[in-house]
Scaffold this active site. Structure first.
Site, PDB file in Angstrom:
ATOM      1  N   SER A 184       2.907  -7.338  -0.478  1.00 54.29           N
ATOM      2  CA  SER A 184       3.300  -6.938  -1.338  1.00 54.29           C
ATOM      3  C   SER A 184       4.919  -7.032  -2.023  1.00 54.29           C
ATOM      4  CB  SER A 184       3.079  -5.562  -1.482  1.00 54.29           C
ATOM      5  OG  SER A 184       2.733  -4.999  -2.950  1.00 54.29           O
ATOM      6  N   GLU A 312      -8.192  -7.456  -4.380  1.00 56.11           N
ATOM      7  CA  GLU A 312      -6.497  -6.719  -4.388  1.00 56.11           C
ATOM      8  C   GLU A 312      -6.532  -5.639  -5.242  1.00 56.11           C
ATOM      9  OE1 GLU A 312      -3.908  -7.378  -2.887  1.00 56.11           O
ATOM     10  OE2 GLU A 312      -3.979  -9.357  -2.053  1.00 56.11           O
ATOM     11  N   HIS A 408      -5.949  -4.369  -1.387  1.00 59.36           N
ATOM     12  CA  HIS A 408      -4.574  -4.442  -1.363  1.00 59.36           C
ATOM     13  C   HIS A 408      -4.183  -3.566  -0.077  1.00 59.36           C
ATOM     14  CE1 HIS A 408      -0.496  -5.525  -2.666  1.00 59.36           C
ATOM     15  NE2 HIS A 408      -0.118  -4.369  -2.636  1.00 59.36           N
TER      16      HIS A 408
END
Length: 533
Positions: A184, A312, A408
Protein backbone atom coordinates in the site's frame (compact mmCIF):
# COMPACT_ATOMS: atom_id res chain seq x y z
CA UNK A 1 21.59 -18.31 24.52
CA UNK A 2 23.15 -16.32 27.31
CA UNK A 3 23.68 -12.59 27.42
CA UNK A 4 22.47 -9.95 25.02
CA UNK A 5 23.56 -9.94 21.38
CA UNK A 6 25.57 -6.81 20.66
CA UNK A 7 26.76 -5.11 17.48
CA UNK A 8 28.95 -2.08 16.87
CA UNK A 9 27.38 0.36 14.42
CA UNK A 10 29.00 3.49 13.03
CA UNK A 11 27.22 5.48 15.76
CA UNK A 12 27.97 3.18 18.68
CA UNK A 13 27.35 -0.25 20.20
CA UNK A 14 23.78 -1.56 20.44
CA UNK A 15 22.62 -4.44 22.63
CA UNK A 16 19.49 -6.31 21.61
CA UNK A 17 17.61 -9.43 22.64
CA UNK A 18 17.21 -13.00 21.51
CA UNK A 19 13.89 -13.83 19.86
CA UNK A 20 13.17 -17.36 18.63
CA UNK A 21 16.90 -17.98 18.50
CA UNK A 22 17.45 -14.86 16.37
CA UNK A 23 19.09 -11.60 17.34
CA UNK A 24 16.78 -8.59 17.33
CA UNK A 25 17.70 -4.95 17.79
CA UNK A 26 14.87 -2.44 18.22
CA UNK A 27 14.54 1.31 18.18
CA UNK A 28 17.95 2.17 16.68
CA UNK A 29 18.00 5.83 15.62
CA UNK A 30 18.88 6.41 11.97
CA UNK A 31 18.36 10.19 12.30
CA UNK A 32 17.92 12.73 15.06
CA UNK A 33 14.41 13.31 16.46
CA UNK A 34 12.68 15.70 14.00
CA UNK A 35 11.39 18.08 16.64
CA UNK A 36 12.32 21.52 17.92
CA UNK A 37 14.68 23.26 15.51
CA UNK A 38 14.72 20.12 13.31
CA UNK A 39 10.95 19.88 12.87
CA UNK A 40 9.83 19.76 9.23
CA UNK A 41 13.45 19.64 8.04
CA UNK A 42 15.26 16.89 6.19
CA UNK A 43 16.45 14.15 8.56
CA UNK A 44 19.66 15.08 10.38
CA UNK A 45 22.45 12.49 10.92
CA UNK A 46 21.87 10.25 13.94
CA UNK A 47 23.59 10.98 17.24
CA UNK A 48 26.66 9.07 18.36
CA UNK A 49 26.97 7.59 21.81
CA UNK A 50 29.57 6.20 24.17
CA UNK A 51 29.16 2.83 25.84
CA UNK A 52 26.31 0.49 24.91
CA UNK A 53 22.83 1.59 23.87
CA UNK A 54 19.98 -0.71 24.82
CA UNK A 55 18.00 -1.70 21.71
CA UNK A 56 15.26 -3.84 23.24
CA UNK A 57 12.17 -1.61 22.82
CA UNK A 58 10.56 -0.37 19.63
CA UNK A 59 10.88 3.34 19.00
CA UNK A 60 7.82 5.55 19.58
CA UNK A 61 5.23 5.88 16.85
CA UNK A 62 5.24 8.90 14.59
CA UNK A 63 2.12 11.06 15.19
CA UNK A 64 -0.77 9.20 13.55
CA UNK A 65 -3.72 10.50 11.60
CA UNK A 66 -6.52 8.24 10.44
CA UNK A 67 -8.74 7.93 7.37
CA UNK A 68 -12.36 8.88 7.92
CA UNK A 69 -13.34 5.30 8.70
CA UNK A 70 -10.55 4.57 11.17
CA UNK A 71 -10.56 4.52 14.97
CA UNK A 72 -9.05 7.36 16.95
CA UNK A 73 -5.47 6.96 18.16
CA UNK A 74 -4.49 8.35 21.53
CA UNK A 75 -1.29 10.37 21.70
CA UNK A 76 1.41 8.70 23.82
CA UNK A 77 3.24 10.70 26.42
CA UNK A 78 6.67 12.09 25.85
CA UNK A 79 9.02 10.39 23.41
CA UNK A 80 9.75 12.06 20.09
CA UNK A 81 12.55 9.79 18.86
CA UNK A 82 10.39 8.79 15.90
CA UNK A 83 13.05 8.04 13.30
CA UNK A 84 14.19 4.60 14.35
CA UNK A 85 14.56 1.19 12.78
CA UNK A 86 14.71 -2.44 13.86
CA UNK A 87 16.98 -5.27 12.70
CA UNK A 88 16.37 -9.00 13.03
CA UNK A 89 19.22 -11.27 11.94
CA UNK A 90 19.58 -15.06 12.01
CA UNK A 91 23.24 -14.63 12.97
CA UNK A 92 25.01 -11.34 13.75
CA UNK A 93 28.30 -13.17 13.20
CA UNK A 94 27.41 -14.19 9.66
CA UNK A 95 28.43 -12.42 6.45
CA UNK A 96 26.81 -11.79 3.10
CA UNK A 97 23.18 -12.56 3.97
CA UNK A 98 20.52 -10.94 1.76
CA UNK A 99 18.69 -8.05 3.38
CA UNK A 100 15.00 -7.15 3.24
CA UNK A 101 14.00 -3.62 4.26
CA UNK A 102 10.29 -3.29 5.06
CA UNK A 103 8.48 0.04 4.55
CA UNK A 104 5.05 -0.07 6.19
CA UNK A 105 1.78 1.13 4.71
CA UNK A 106 -0.97 3.24 6.26
CA UNK A 107 -2.28 5.63 3.58
CA UNK A 108 0.79 7.89 4.09
CA UNK A 109 -0.84 9.18 7.31
CA UNK A 110 -0.45 6.28 9.76
CA UNK A 111 1.41 3.04 10.43
CA UNK A 112 4.36 1.83 12.48
CA UNK A 113 7.05 -0.82 12.28
CA UNK A 114 6.01 -2.31 15.64
CA UNK A 115 2.80 -3.83 14.24
CA UNK A 116 2.78 -7.58 15.14
CA UNK A 117 1.68 -8.25 11.56
CA UNK A 118 5.29 -7.43 10.57
CA UNK A 119 6.88 -10.07 12.82
CA UNK A 120 9.97 -11.10 10.78
CA UNK A 121 10.55 -14.50 12.41
CA UNK A 122 9.55 -16.63 9.42
CA UNK A 123 11.47 -14.49 6.93
CA UNK A 124 14.60 -14.49 9.08
CA UNK A 125 14.34 -18.28 9.31
CA UNK A 126 14.57 -18.22 5.50
CA UNK A 127 18.03 -16.65 5.76
CA UNK A 128 17.18 -12.97 5.47
CA UNK A 129 18.29 -10.06 7.61
CA UNK A 130 15.07 -8.07 8.04
CA UNK A 131 15.00 -4.32 8.71
CA UNK A 132 11.83 -2.34 9.44
CA UNK A 133 11.58 1.39 9.96
CA UNK A 134 9.41 4.28 11.07
CA UNK A 135 9.20 7.40 8.91
CA UNK A 136 7.26 10.63 9.16
CA UNK A 137 3.67 10.26 7.96
CA UNK A 138 0.74 12.65 7.71
CA UNK A 139 1.45 16.35 8.08
CA UNK A 140 4.87 15.76 9.65
CA UNK A 141 5.99 13.87 6.56
CA UNK A 142 3.94 15.12 3.62
CA UNK A 143 2.34 18.54 4.25
CA UNK A 144 3.66 21.03 1.69
CA UNK A 145 4.96 23.89 3.83
CA UNK A 146 6.84 27.05 3.05
CA UNK A 147 10.33 26.80 4.55
CA UNK A 148 10.43 22.99 4.56
CA UNK A 149 11.43 20.37 1.98
CA UNK A 150 8.56 18.44 0.42
CA UNK A 151 8.03 14.70 0.90
CA UNK A 152 9.97 14.49 4.14
CA UNK A 153 8.67 10.96 4.65
CA UNK A 154 10.61 9.89 1.56
CA UNK A 155 13.71 11.71 2.82
CA UNK A 156 13.41 9.69 6.04
CA UNK A 157 13.23 6.43 4.08
CA UNK A 158 16.35 7.41 2.13
CA UNK A 159 18.16 8.21 5.38
CA UNK A 160 17.21 4.78 6.74
CA UNK A 161 18.48 3.08 3.59
CA UNK A 162 21.78 4.97 3.95
CA UNK A 163 22.02 3.70 7.52
CA UNK A 164 21.50 0.17 6.20
CA UNK A 165 24.22 0.71 3.62
CA UNK A 166 26.65 1.81 6.34
CA UNK A 167 25.78 -0.70 9.02
CA UNK A 168 24.06 -3.85 7.83
CA UNK A 169 27.28 -5.82 7.36
CA UNK A 170 27.78 -5.67 11.13
CA UNK A 171 24.50 -7.63 11.49
CA UNK A 172 25.51 -10.30 8.96
CA UNK A 173 23.89 -8.64 5.94
CA UNK A 174 25.26 -7.80 2.51
CA UNK A 175 24.83 -4.08 1.68
CA UNK A 176 24.94 -5.00 -2.02
CA UNK A 177 21.99 -7.44 -1.71
CA UNK A 178 19.28 -5.19 -0.30
CA UNK A 179 15.64 -5.69 -1.32
CA UNK A 180 13.12 -3.02 -0.34
CA UNK A 181 9.58 -4.27 0.27
CA UNK A 182 6.30 -2.58 1.09
CA UNK A 183 2.53 -2.73 0.79
CA UNK A 184 0.00 0.00 0.00
CA UNK A 185 1.63 3.33 0.98
CA UNK A 186 4.87 1.41 1.56
CA UNK A 187 4.64 0.10 -2.01
CA UNK A 188 3.87 3.59 -3.29
CA UNK A 189 6.92 4.85 -1.43
CA UNK A 190 9.09 2.25 -3.13
CA UNK A 191 7.65 3.11 -6.55
CA UNK A 192 8.75 6.70 -5.91
CA UNK A 193 12.18 5.65 -4.60
CA UNK A 194 12.76 3.69 -7.82
CA UNK A 195 12.88 6.96 -9.76
CA UNK A 196 15.12 9.05 -7.49
CA UNK A 197 18.80 9.78 -8.07
CA UNK A 198 19.23 9.92 -4.29
CA UNK A 199 18.57 6.17 -3.96
CA UNK A 200 21.14 4.95 -6.47
CA UNK A 201 23.17 2.12 -4.94
CA UNK A 202 20.98 1.84 -1.85
CA UNK A 203 19.00 -1.23 -2.95
CA UNK A 204 19.15 -3.87 -5.66
CA UNK A 205 15.61 -5.28 -5.81
CA UNK A 206 12.08 -4.22 -4.89
CA UNK A 207 8.85 -5.89 -3.76
CA UNK A 208 5.63 -3.88 -4.02
CA UNK A 209 2.16 -5.09 -2.99
CA UNK A 210 -0.93 -3.02 -3.90
CA UNK A 211 0.82 0.04 -5.31
CA UNK A 212 -1.46 3.07 -4.80
CA UNK A 213 -1.88 5.63 -7.57
CA UNK A 214 -1.83 8.55 -5.11
CA UNK A 215 0.07 11.77 -5.71
CA UNK A 216 -0.89 15.43 -5.44
CA UNK A 217 -0.03 18.33 -7.68
CA UNK A 218 1.78 21.20 -5.95
CA UNK A 219 -1.27 23.43 -6.38
CA UNK A 220 -3.62 20.99 -4.68
CA UNK A 221 -1.10 20.19 -1.95
CA UNK A 222 -0.74 23.90 -1.19
CA UNK A 223 -4.49 24.29 -0.75
CA UNK A 224 -4.71 21.21 1.47
CA UNK A 225 -1.93 22.54 3.69
CA UNK A 226 -3.62 25.94 3.83
CA UNK A 227 -6.88 24.30 4.87
CA UNK A 228 -5.10 22.21 7.50
CA UNK A 229 -3.29 25.22 8.98
CA UNK A 230 -6.53 27.21 8.90
CA UNK A 231 -8.16 24.65 11.18
CA UNK A 232 -5.49 25.52 13.74
CA UNK A 233 -5.78 29.26 13.22
CA UNK A 234 -2.44 29.69 11.49
CA UNK A 235 -0.73 29.60 8.08
CA UNK A 236 1.06 26.73 6.25
CA UNK A 237 4.66 27.56 6.98
CA UNK A 238 7.21 25.53 8.88
CA UNK A 239 7.80 28.46 11.23
CA UNK A 240 4.09 28.95 12.00
CA UNK A 241 3.43 25.26 12.66
CA UNK A 242 6.64 24.59 14.59
CA UNK A 243 5.00 25.25 17.95
CA UNK A 244 1.84 23.25 17.23
CA UNK A 245 1.81 20.00 19.19
CA UNK A 246 2.57 17.20 16.66
CA UNK A 247 -0.32 15.02 17.81
CA UNK A 248 -2.71 17.98 17.64
CA UNK A 249 -1.56 18.55 14.05
CA UNK A 250 -2.15 14.87 13.29
CA UNK A 251 -5.63 15.09 14.82
CA UNK A 252 -6.43 18.13 12.69
CA UNK A 253 -5.48 16.14 9.60
CA UNK A 254 -7.80 13.33 10.67
CA UNK A 255 -10.60 15.88 11.06
CA UNK A 256 -9.89 17.40 7.65
CA UNK A 257 -9.99 13.96 6.06
CA UNK A 258 -13.40 13.31 7.61
CA UNK A 259 -14.73 16.51 6.04
CA UNK A 260 -13.29 16.21 2.54
CA UNK A 261 -16.77 16.26 1.03
CA UNK A 262 -16.87 19.97 1.77
CA UNK A 263 -14.08 20.45 -0.77
CA UNK A 264 -15.37 18.19 -3.53
CA UNK A 265 -15.96 20.91 -6.12
CA UNK A 266 -12.42 22.25 -5.80
CA UNK A 267 -10.38 19.16 -4.82
CA UNK A 268 -12.01 16.66 -7.17
CA UNK A 269 -10.85 13.06 -6.87
CA UNK A 270 -8.90 13.66 -3.67
CA UNK A 271 -12.15 14.59 -1.91
CA UNK A 272 -13.44 11.04 -2.56
CA UNK A 273 -10.56 9.20 -0.89
CA UNK A 274 -11.12 9.92 2.80
CA UNK A 275 -7.43 10.80 3.13
CA UNK A 276 -6.41 14.43 2.71
CA UNK A 277 -2.64 14.15 2.26
CA UNK A 278 -0.29 12.15 0.06
CA UNK A 279 3.09 12.56 -1.69
CA UNK A 280 3.55 15.70 -3.76
CA UNK A 281 4.94 16.03 -7.27
CA UNK A 282 7.26 18.73 -6.00
CA UNK A 283 9.58 19.19 -8.98
CA UNK A 284 12.64 18.44 -6.88
CA UNK A 285 12.79 15.11 -5.04
CA UNK A 286 9.73 13.70 -6.83
CA UNK A 287 9.71 15.31 -10.24
CA UNK A 288 6.99 13.17 -11.82
CA UNK A 289 5.00 10.04 -11.17
CA UNK A 290 6.89 6.72 -11.20
CA UNK A 291 4.97 5.52 -14.27
CA UNK A 292 5.85 8.65 -16.22
CA UNK A 293 9.53 8.51 -15.19
CA UNK A 294 9.95 4.83 -16.10
CA UNK A 295 8.00 4.97 -19.35
CA UNK A 296 9.83 8.13 -20.40
CA UNK A 297 13.27 6.62 -19.86
CA UNK A 298 14.11 9.03 -17.06
CA UNK A 299 14.51 6.18 -14.56
CA UNK A 300 16.04 2.76 -15.08
CA UNK A 301 14.25 -0.49 -14.36
CA UNK A 302 15.19 -2.96 -11.66
CA UNK A 303 14.33 -6.47 -10.49
CA UNK A 304 10.75 -5.98 -9.32
CA UNK A 305 8.20 -8.30 -7.72
CA UNK A 306 4.80 -6.60 -7.82
CA UNK A 307 1.31 -7.80 -7.01
CA UNK A 308 -2.18 -6.93 -5.94
CA UNK A 309 -5.21 -8.68 -4.48
CA UNK A 310 -8.22 -9.69 -6.53
CA UNK A 311 -10.76 -7.80 -4.41
CA UNK A 312 -8.71 -4.76 -3.41
CA UNK A 313 -11.55 -2.44 -2.47
CA UNK A 314 -13.85 -4.89 -0.70
CA UNK A 315 -12.18 -4.20 2.64
CA UNK A 316 -13.27 -0.58 2.58
CA UNK A 317 -16.92 -1.12 1.69
CA UNK A 318 -17.14 -3.66 4.52
CA UNK A 319 -15.21 -1.56 7.07
CA UNK A 320 -17.44 1.45 6.46
CA UNK A 321 -20.63 -0.59 6.72
CA UNK A 322 -21.56 0.20 3.13
CA UNK A 323 -21.60 -3.34 1.78
CA UNK A 324 -25.02 -3.90 0.25
CA UNK A 325 -25.91 -0.19 0.22
CA UNK A 326 -24.10 1.15 -2.88
CA UNK A 327 -26.52 2.98 -5.17
CA UNK A 328 -26.55 3.60 -8.92
CA UNK A 329 -25.54 7.20 -8.22
CA UNK A 330 -22.55 6.02 -6.16
CA UNK A 331 -21.42 3.83 -9.05
CA UNK A 332 -21.90 6.63 -11.61
CA UNK A 333 -19.86 9.04 -9.51
CA UNK A 334 -17.05 6.51 -9.07
CA UNK A 335 -16.94 5.79 -12.80
CA UNK A 336 -17.06 9.46 -13.77
CA UNK A 337 -14.27 10.43 -11.36
CA UNK A 338 -11.90 7.45 -11.45
CA UNK A 339 -12.29 5.69 -14.82
CA UNK A 340 -9.64 6.89 -17.29
CA UNK A 341 -10.59 9.46 -19.92
CA UNK A 342 -11.67 9.38 -22.61
CA UNK A 343 -14.33 6.71 -22.62
CA UNK A 344 -13.30 4.73 -19.55
CA UNK A 345 -16.66 4.95 -17.80
CA UNK A 346 -18.50 3.70 -20.87
CA UNK A 347 -15.96 0.91 -21.32
CA UNK A 348 -16.55 -0.34 -17.76
CA UNK A 349 -20.32 -0.35 -18.26
CA UNK A 350 -20.08 -2.07 -21.65
CA UNK A 351 -17.72 -4.76 -20.33
CA UNK A 352 -20.22 -5.93 -17.68
CA UNK A 353 -23.65 -4.50 -18.50
CA UNK A 354 -25.35 -6.73 -15.91
CA UNK A 355 -22.96 -5.84 -13.06
CA UNK A 356 -24.57 -4.49 -9.90
CA UNK A 357 -23.91 -0.96 -8.73
CA UNK A 358 -21.75 -2.28 -5.91
CA UNK A 359 -19.72 -4.48 -8.24
CA UNK A 360 -19.04 -1.53 -10.58
CA UNK A 361 -18.22 0.72 -7.63
CA UNK A 362 -15.69 -1.71 -6.12
CA UNK A 363 -14.32 -2.60 -9.55
CA UNK A 364 -13.43 0.94 -10.61
CA UNK A 365 -12.15 2.00 -7.17
CA UNK A 366 -10.00 -1.14 -6.87
CA UNK A 367 -8.61 -0.65 -10.36
CA UNK A 368 -7.91 3.07 -10.05
CA UNK A 369 -6.38 3.03 -6.59
CA UNK A 370 -4.42 -0.25 -6.50
CA UNK A 371 -4.74 -2.88 -9.24
CA UNK A 372 -3.93 -0.84 -12.33
CA UNK A 373 -1.14 1.21 -10.67
CA UNK A 374 0.46 -2.14 -9.76
CA UNK A 375 0.16 -3.69 -13.22
CA UNK A 376 1.23 -0.50 -14.95
CA UNK A 377 4.28 -0.30 -12.67
CA UNK A 378 5.26 -3.82 -13.73
CA UNK A 379 4.91 -2.83 -17.38
CA UNK A 380 6.75 0.47 -16.96
CA UNK A 381 9.60 -1.20 -15.10
CA UNK A 382 9.98 -3.74 -17.90
CA UNK A 383 9.89 -0.95 -20.48
CA UNK A 384 12.71 0.78 -18.58
CA UNK A 385 14.92 -2.29 -18.86
CA UNK A 386 14.02 -4.05 -15.63
CA UNK A 387 12.60 -7.50 -14.97
CA UNK A 388 9.09 -7.61 -13.52
CA UNK A 389 7.31 -10.51 -11.84
CA UNK A 390 3.56 -10.11 -11.28
CA UNK A 391 1.11 -11.89 -9.00
CA UNK A 392 -2.55 -11.62 -8.04
CA UNK A 393 -3.70 -12.91 -4.65
CA UNK A 394 -6.89 -14.89 -5.25
CA UNK A 395 -7.18 -16.64 -1.89
CA UNK A 396 -10.15 -15.19 -0.02
CA UNK A 397 -10.30 -14.43 3.70
CA UNK A 398 -12.63 -16.74 5.64
CA UNK A 399 -13.55 -13.87 7.97
CA UNK A 400 -17.20 -12.78 8.28
CA UNK A 401 -18.43 -15.64 6.16
CA UNK A 402 -16.03 -14.85 3.33
CA UNK A 403 -17.46 -11.39 2.57
CA UNK A 404 -13.98 -9.79 2.45
CA UNK A 405 -12.75 -11.98 -0.40
CA UNK A 406 -9.13 -11.48 -1.45
CA UNK A 407 -9.09 -8.03 0.11
CA UNK A 408 -6.53 -5.26 0.54
CA UNK A 409 -3.93 -6.05 3.26
CA UNK A 410 -4.73 -9.78 3.42
CA UNK A 411 -1.40 -10.44 1.70
CA UNK A 412 0.67 -8.84 4.49
CA UNK A 413 0.30 -11.39 7.33
CA UNK A 414 0.44 -14.11 4.69
CA UNK A 415 3.77 -12.90 3.28
CA UNK A 416 5.29 -12.44 6.75
CA UNK A 417 3.89 -15.73 7.99
CA UNK A 418 2.38 -13.76 10.89
CA UNK A 419 -0.84 -15.76 10.98
CA UNK A 420 -0.89 -15.64 14.79
CA UNK A 421 -0.81 -11.83 14.89
CA UNK A 422 -4.10 -10.06 15.69
CA UNK A 423 -4.58 -9.12 12.03
CA UNK A 424 -3.57 -12.59 10.89
CA UNK A 425 -6.12 -14.22 13.18
CA UNK A 426 -8.79 -11.77 12.12
CA UNK A 427 -8.26 -12.33 8.39
CA UNK A 428 -7.01 -15.92 8.17
CA UNK A 429 -8.88 -17.72 10.96
CA UNK A 430 -8.05 -18.51 14.57
CA UNK A 431 -6.34 -20.86 14.14
CA UNK A 432 -5.48 -20.17 10.50
CA UNK A 433 -7.32 -22.39 8.06
CA UNK A 434 -5.11 -24.87 6.11
CA UNK A 435 -5.54 -22.92 2.86
CA UNK A 436 -4.17 -19.77 4.54
CA UNK A 437 -1.17 -21.72 5.81
CA UNK A 438 -0.47 -23.01 2.29
CA UNK A 439 -0.79 -19.57 0.69
CA UNK A 440 1.40 -18.02 3.40
CA UNK A 441 4.10 -20.57 2.65
CA UNK A 442 3.94 -19.69 -1.06
CA UNK A 443 4.33 -15.96 -0.53
CA UNK A 444 7.12 -16.34 2.04
CA UNK A 445 9.03 -18.64 -0.27
CA UNK A 446 8.55 -16.22 -3.17
CA UNK A 447 9.85 -13.30 -1.11
CA UNK A 448 12.84 -15.24 0.16
CA UNK A 449 13.74 -16.64 -3.27
CA UNK A 450 13.43 -13.19 -4.84
CA UNK A 451 15.62 -11.57 -2.18
CA UNK A 452 18.22 -14.33 -2.56
CA UNK A 453 18.27 -14.68 -6.36
CA UNK A 454 15.96 -12.17 -8.06
CA UNK A 455 13.59 -14.98 -9.14
CA UNK A 456 10.38 -15.65 -7.12
CA UNK A 457 9.77 -18.96 -8.86
CA UNK A 458 7.61 -18.13 -11.87
CA UNK A 459 8.03 -16.57 -15.31
CA UNK A 460 8.59 -12.85 -15.70
CA UNK A 461 5.77 -10.59 -16.85
CA UNK A 462 6.45 -9.60 -20.46
CA UNK A 463 4.43 -7.88 -23.19
CA UNK A 464 2.45 -10.38 -25.19
CA UNK A 465 2.29 -13.28 -22.73
CA UNK A 466 1.79 -11.23 -19.54
CA UNK A 467 2.28 -14.26 -17.33
CA UNK A 468 1.07 -13.79 -13.77
CA UNK A 469 1.22 -15.96 -10.66
CA UNK A 470 -2.29 -16.60 -9.37
CA UNK A 471 -1.69 -17.12 -5.65
CA UNK A 472 -4.23 -19.47 -4.12
CA UNK A 473 -4.37 -22.76 -2.26
CA UNK A 474 -3.70 -24.35 -5.66
CA UNK A 475 -1.55 -21.75 -7.46
CA UNK A 476 -0.94 -21.50 -11.18
CA UNK A 477 0.87 -19.26 -13.63
CA UNK A 478 -1.41 -17.93 -16.36
CA UNK A 479 -2.01 -14.82 -18.48
CA UNK A 480 -2.99 -11.78 -16.43
CA UNK A 481 -6.59 -12.42 -15.30
CA UNK A 482 -7.89 -8.83 -15.26
CA UNK A 483 -7.57 -8.28 -19.00
CA UNK A 484 -10.71 -6.16 -19.31
CA UNK A 485 -9.37 -3.66 -16.80
CA UNK A 486 -5.90 -3.73 -18.32
CA UNK A 487 -7.29 -2.89 -21.75
CA UNK A 488 -9.41 -0.04 -20.36
CA UNK A 489 -6.33 1.42 -18.66
CA UNK A 490 -3.83 0.75 -21.43
CA UNK A 491 -1.95 3.97 -22.11
CA UNK A 492 -3.49 5.69 -19.05
CA UNK A 493 -0.94 5.80 -16.24
CA UNK A 494 -2.30 7.18 -12.94
CA UNK A 495 -2.37 10.97 -12.92
CA UNK A 496 -1.75 13.10 -9.83
CA UNK A 497 -4.76 14.40 -7.95
CA UNK A 498 -5.26 18.01 -8.97
CA UNK A 499 -7.54 20.98 -8.48
CA UNK A 500 -10.73 21.13 -10.49
CA UNK A 501 -9.92 23.87 -12.96
CA UNK A 502 -12.34 26.75 -13.32
CA UNK A 503 -13.55 26.49 -9.72
CA UNK A 504 -12.30 29.31 -7.53
CA UNK A 505 -11.02 28.61 -4.04
CA UNK A 506 -13.33 29.90 -1.36
CA UNK A 507 -12.81 30.63 2.31
CA UNK A 508 -14.32 27.22 2.96
CA UNK A 509 -11.78 25.57 0.66
CA UNK A 510 -8.95 27.33 2.45
CA UNK A 511 -10.12 26.21 5.88
CA UNK A 512 -11.28 29.60 7.07
CA UNK A 513 -14.06 29.86 9.64
CA UNK A 514 -15.56 26.43 9.10
CA UNK A 515 -18.49 25.82 11.45
CA UNK A 516 -17.06 23.76 14.25
CA UNK A 517 -13.59 23.79 12.66
CA UNK A 518 -10.83 22.28 14.71
CA UNK A 519 -9.91 18.85 15.93
CA UNK A 520 -13.02 18.32 17.99
CA UNK A 521 -15.70 20.21 16.05
CA UNK A 522 -18.37 19.03 13.67
CA UNK A 523 -18.17 19.93 10.04
CA UNK A 524 -19.85 19.15 6.74
CA UNK A 525 -21.61 15.84 6.42
CA UNK A 526 -19.21 13.09 5.36
CA UNK A 527 -19.12 12.08 1.73
CA UNK A 528 -20.28 8.45 1.63
CA UNK A 529 -17.57 7.69 -0.91
CA UNK A 530 -14.75 9.03 1.29
CA UNK A 531 -13.12 5.80 2.30
CA UNK A 532 -10.24 4.77 0.08
CA UNK A 533 -7.09 4.03 2.01
Amino acid sequence: MSGQPSVRTTEGVVAGLWKHGQAEFRGIPYAQPPVGRLRFLAPAPPPRWEGTRQAVEFGPRVPQSMPDFGPAIAAPAGATDWLTLNVRTPDPGAAGLPVLVWIHGGAYIAGSSDDPMYDPTALTEAGLVVVSLNYRVGAEGFALLEGAPANRGFLDQIAALRWVRRNIAAFGGDPDRVTVAGQSAGAGSIAALLTMEETRGLFRRAITHSVPGWHCSRELAEEVSTALAGRLGTVPTAAALADVDPWSLASALTSLGAELSGHRERWGRLSRTGVAMCPVIDGDLLRETPWSALNGGRAGGTELLVGHTRDEFRLFTVMTGRSGTITDEDARTALDLFAPDPGGADAYRAAQPQASSEALFEWVYGDALFRMPSVLLAEANAAAGGTSFLFELRFGSPAQGGILGACHSLDVPLAFGALDSPTGRQLCGDPAIPEAVAVSRQLRQAWAAFAHTGDPGWAAYEPGRRLTRLVDAEPETAPYPEQVSRRIWEGHAPLPFDLVRGVRASGRDLGAALPGAGTGGTGPERDPDSKAR
